[in-house]
Design a protein around this motif. Structure first.
Motif: not given
Length: 148
Positions: A1-10
């Motif tokens: 897992m790449d700990w600096t990659r983020y996926r967000f949904r709001s």
């Protein structure tokens, strides 16, 4: 897992017609008026801006946002982001009863050295920081739409 990659949904349920919500979201230079965490938006040209944001934690993120898609008929606004964060973000605005639903999707890689250094232990805090920023944005936009 790449700990600096983020996926967000709001998901923001808003008390205004979709066209009004879309109009407010497409004017990024006005975000600081209703979203206090968006500190600065400086236009470079009609499709590009340099944006500085800061939520609860004591660090700024600065990135260049370049328009990729603007489709009022579909209710879609999408940008590519480069700088302290690299990736993309998209608003999709649809009807929701008598109001609108603004869906925000974002996929980014964090490039700011401080955030990369604390990527693993800080991840839950960084995600919470983002969630608080988005909650404040929804509240700010709802108040702004009711005031205008």
């Amino acid at each position: 897992m790449d700990w600096t990659r983020y996926r967000f949904r709001s998901l923001w349920a808003l008390p205004a017609p979709p066209a009004r919500v879309y109009d407010a979201l497409e004017r990024a230079e006005d975000y600081p008026r209703w979203w206090r965490q968006v500190r600065e938006v400086n236009r470079v040209d009609s499709a590009t801006a340099v944006i500085r944001v800061r939520s609860l934690l004591p660090y700024d993120l600065t990135f260049t946002a370049r328009e990729v898609r603007r489709d009022a008929a579909a209710g879609v606004l999408e940008i590519a982001m480069a700088g302290d964060i690299d990736g993309w973000a998209r608003w999709t605005v649809t009807a929701d009863g008598s109001g609108a639903l603004a869906r925000y999707d974002q996929v980014v890689q964090v490039d700011k050295p401080l955030l990369r250094r604390f990527a693993v232990p800080g991840r839950p805090v960084f995600r919470l920081n983002h969630r608080l920023m988005m909650r404040a944005g929804r509240r700010g936009l709802a108040a702004y739409l009711q005031a205008v």
